[in-house]
Scaffold this motif. Sequence first.
Motif, PDB file in Angstrom:
ATOM      1  N   PHE A 266      11.407 -15.680 -11.586  1.00 39.44           N
ATOM      2  CA  PHE A 266      10.011 -15.972 -11.916  1.00 39.44           C
ATOM      3  C   PHE A 266       9.123 -14.754 -11.674  1.00 39.44           C
ATOM      4  N   GLN A 267       9.455 -13.981 -10.667  1.00 45.39           N
ATOM      5  CA  GLN A 267       8.652 -12.794 -10.372  1.00 45.39           C
ATOM      6  C   GLN A 267       8.742 -11.769 -11.497  1.00 45.39           C
ATOM      7  N   SER A 268       9.860 -11.752 -12.221  1.00 46.90           N
ATOM      8  CA  SER A 268      10.036 -10.788 -13.307  1.00 46.90           C
ATOM      9  C   SER A 268       9.348 -11.212 -14.595  1.00 46.90           C
ATOM     10  N   LEU A 269       8.729 -12.379 -14.633  1.00 47.99           N
ATOM     11  CA  LEU A 269       8.094 -12.874 -15.857  1.00 47.99           C
ATOM     12  C   LEU A 269       6.621 -12.522 -15.935  1.00 47.99           C
ATOM     13  N   TRP A 270       5.984 -12.145 -14.830  1.00 53.18           N
ATOM     14  CA  TRP A 270       4.570 -11.814 -14.813  1.00 53.18           C
ATOM     15  C   TRP A 270       4.382 -10.361 -14.378  1.00 53.18           C
ATOM     16  N   PRO A 271       3.310  -9.720 -14.810  1.00 60.23           N
ATOM     17  CA  PRO A 271       3.047  -8.333 -14.366  1.00 60.23           C
ATOM     18  C   PRO A 271       2.872  -8.262 -12.858  1.00 60.23           C
ATOM     19  N   LYS A 272       3.257  -7.124 -12.296  1.00 63.91           N
ATOM     20  CA  LYS A 272       3.232  -6.953 -10.848  1.00 63.91           C
ATOM     21  C   LYS A 272       1.831  -6.668 -10.312  1.00 63.91           C
ATOM     22  N   THR A 273       0.874  -6.345 -11.183  1.00 64.99           N
ATOM     23  CA  THR A 273      -0.491  -6.011 -10.745  1.00 64.99           C
ATOM     24  C   THR A 273      -1.447  -7.062 -11.309  1.00 64.99           C
ATOM     25  N   PRO A 274      -1.763  -8.116 -10.566  1.00 63.88           N
ATOM     26  CA  PRO A 274      -2.681  -9.145 -11.076  1.00 63.88           C
ATOM     27  C   PRO A 274      -4.108  -8.622 -11.177  1.00 63.88           C
ATOM     28  N   GLU A 275      -4.834  -9.182 -12.121  1.00 62.76           N
ATOM     29  CA  GLU A 275      -6.248  -8.840 -12.305  1.00 62.76           C
ATOM     30  C   GLU A 275      -7.084  -9.875 -11.553  1.00 62.76           C
ATOM     31  N   LEU A 276      -7.547  -9.476 -10.377  1.00 58.15           N
ATOM     32  CA  LEU A 276      -8.217 -10.422  -9.480  1.00 58.15           C
ATOM     33  C   LEU A 276      -9.553 -10.894 -10.031  1.00 58.15           C
ATOM     34  N   GLN A 277     -10.170 -10.116 -10.930  1.00 61.34           N
ATOM     35  CA  GLN A 277     -11.466 -10.537 -11.455  1.00 61.34           C
ATOM     36  C   GLN A 277     -11.346 -11.787 -12.324  1.00 61.34           C
ATOM     37  N   GLY A 278     -10.126 -12.082 -12.820  1.00 59.39           N
ATOM     38  CA  GLY A 278      -9.937 -13.300 -13.602  1.00 59.39           C
ATOM     39  C   GLY A 278      -9.864 -14.551 -12.760  1.00 59.39           C
ATOM     40  N   ARG A 279      -9.548 -14.426 -11.446  1.00 55.62           N
ATOM     41  CA  ARG A 279      -9.499 -15.540 -10.498  1.00 55.62           C
ATOM     42  C   ARG A 279      -8.548 -16.643 -10.959  1.00 55.62           C
ATOM     43  N   GLN A 280      -7.419 -16.244 -11.568  1.00 56.81           N
ATOM     44  CA  GLN A 280      -6.406 -17.198 -12.001  1.00 56.81           C
ATOM     45  C   GLN A 280      -5.157 -17.044 -11.144  1.00 56.81           C
ATOM     46  N   VAL A 281      -4.526 -18.153 -10.867  1.00 52.43           N
ATOM     47  CA  VAL A 281      -3.332 -18.146 -10.018  1.00 52.43           C
ATOM     48  C   VAL A 281      -2.319 -19.130 -10.588  1.00 52.43           C
ATOM     49  N   VAL A 282      -1.068 -18.681 -10.675  1.00 54.80           N
ATOM     50  CA  VAL A 282       0.042 -19.524 -11.105  1.00 54.80           C
ATOM     51  C   VAL A 282       0.883 -19.848  -9.874  1.00 54.80           C
ATOM     52  N   THR A 283       1.116 -21.124  -9.649  1.00 58.12           N
ATOM     53  CA  THR A 283       1.845 -21.580  -8.466  1.00 58.12           C
ATOM     54  C   THR A 283       3.170 -22.200  -8.896  1.00 58.12           C
ATOM     55  N   LEU A 284       4.236 -21.767  -8.250  1.00 56.63           N
ATOM     56  CA  LEU A 284       5.566 -22.359  -8.410  1.00 56.63           C
ATOM     57  C   LEU A 284       5.994 -22.838  -7.029  1.00 56.63           C
ATOM     58  N   HIS A 285       5.852 -24.136  -6.811  1.00 56.66           N
ATOM     59  CA  HIS A 285       6.095 -24.730  -5.496  1.00 56.66           C
ATOM     60  C   HIS A 285       7.403 -25.508  -5.539  1.00 56.66           C
ATOM     61  N   ASN A 286       8.338 -25.109  -4.681  1.00 59.09           N
ATOM     62  CA  ASN A 286       9.634 -25.784  -4.597  1.00 59.09           C
ATOM     63  C   ASN A 286       9.592 -26.836  -3.493  1.00 59.09           C
ATOM     64  N   GLN A 287       9.957 -28.044  -3.851  1.00 56.61           N
ATOM     65  CA  GLN A 287      10.017 -29.129  -2.881  1.00 56.61           C
ATOM     66  C   GLN A 287      11.156 -30.063  -3.277  1.00 56.61           C
ATOM     67  N   ARG A 288      12.166 -30.163  -2.399  1.00 53.58           N
ATOM     68  CA  ARG A 288      13.354 -30.995  -2.636  1.00 53.58           C
ATOM     69  C   ARG A 288      14.057 -30.599  -3.940  1.00 53.58           C
ATOM     70  N   ASP A 289      14.133 -29.297  -4.197  1.00 50.80           N
ATOM     71  CA  ASP A 289      14.807 -28.718  -5.371  1.00 50.80           C
ATOM     72  C   ASP A 289      14.087 -29.022  -6.679  1.00 50.80           C
ATOM     73  N   TYR A 290      12.872 -29.492  -6.641  1.00 48.26           N
ATOM     74  CA  TYR A 290      12.030 -29.633  -7.821  1.00 48.26           C
ATOM     75  C   TYR A 290      10.938 -28.567  -7.755  1.00 48.26           C
ATOM     76  N   ILE A 291      10.767 -27.831  -8.849  1.00 49.39           N
ATOM     77  CA  ILE A 291       9.820 -26.722  -8.904  1.00 49.39           C
ATOM     78  C   ILE A 291       8.608 -27.198  -9.688  1.00 49.39           C
ATOM     79  N   PHE A 292       7.465 -27.264  -9.035  1.00 45.56           N
ATOM     80  CA  PHE A 292       6.222 -27.735  -9.648  1.00 45.56           C
ATOM     81  C   PHE A 292       5.425 -26.531 -10.145  1.00 45.56           C
TER      82      PHE A 292
END
Length: 415
Positions: free
Chosen positions: A307-333
């Motif tokens: 998943f880390q290889s799918l997005w650019p390594k330098t986020p643009e903080l002025q956009g204030r957007q965040v993508v969350t991949l949360h693993n819980q009990r082997d399900y990725i939300f």
Amino acid sequence: MGAQRSTSLSKKTGNKLHRQSLYVKQKQDREKEKRETRFRRKKEEEREPELRRERIARNIPATIDRKRVWDDVDDDGLGASVDMEQLLKKRRLQQEEAEEKLAAEAENGDESEEEEGDEADSMLGSDDEEESDEEVAAKVRAKQVIRDDSMAPSTTSTNLDLTPESLVAKFPSLFSDDGPAEPQVLVTTTLNSTIHDEAKLLCTLFPHSTYIPRSAHKYGYKYSVREICKFAGNRGFSTVMIVREDQKKPVGLDIVHLPSGPTFHFSISNWVEGKKLPGHGNPTNHYPELLLNNFKTPLGVLTARLFQSLWPKTPELQGRQVVTLHNQRDYIFLRRHRYIFRDKRATEKSVVGADGKELKGVENIRTGLQELGPRATLKLRRIDKGIGRAGSEGDDAVQWEWKAKMEKQRTRFNL
């Protein structure tokens, strides 16, 4: 007799209206007692904050995540359910003990040599003692530095690399630092697909992504996945995504890391488009920040690296957007939000930490979230060494595969 009759009437009465009124009165009395107990406890805890800390520590909910069990093995393979942070700390401590043992043996050998030297020449022996003291002090400082560095507070520390060497040797292209700073993603679907709109939504989620529909014409050439990956690799793409469907809904996602794999197969459930979310927002073209939560095992570290290889390594903080991949009990939300920092209203409470105390520096600040979508739930099903199962050769063609018996023990997880 009258007292016994009234007592029996309060417990069991044949009058329906009287029984209802008694039930309401008993319920009001219970709620009143709970409220008085709560306010009394609040006053006591204000006088003695230690009582609150003891109550919070005592009332920890017994969830399945807290009951999670780990394999007691020294193995960093994909099938092992071990905490990589604790495993690396254990290995580092064992290395320190071995170094201390070698240093002690060397010091004992130096002392025996010094005793022989004292018998031969006392002046030379005094010089050696001074030098040995300095060397011992240097070794102690070096050991202290190693010890302090090994006690990392959490897996989010940038100084702690949880990637085992076996994964780096098995997937060198995925863990290489020579990858593009801005990955190029090619999104496509299966043959005769109807979910073109859903596939285009993924292009808004991944920057520098392109959607190319696969031809379903009767006389058209049906390109295979390996031919598509070869085409994409020759044109500078770093990843190929194939969205699978069933009953006109996305049910699977295959991610191929170019140029030669590995291939990750995910199942998709609970797919919701952004426009169907209440109070949703519209995304912008800014590079989002990426949050990867609870990927602890070797398999989880490998999945997080993908998943880390799918997005650019330098986020643009002025956009204030965040993508969350949360693993819980082997399900990725999968979730995507826009955040904003605003002033705390008078009716709102301050932000508190795990110990119940207010966090210093943010007493008057609150964070507002707006979901942008799409949202989905992913589950890892299989990892192939090459481009799909057909493009993988050898006995280790399938690196890992989910099986139903893996969920027989509910407190053991793979990611």
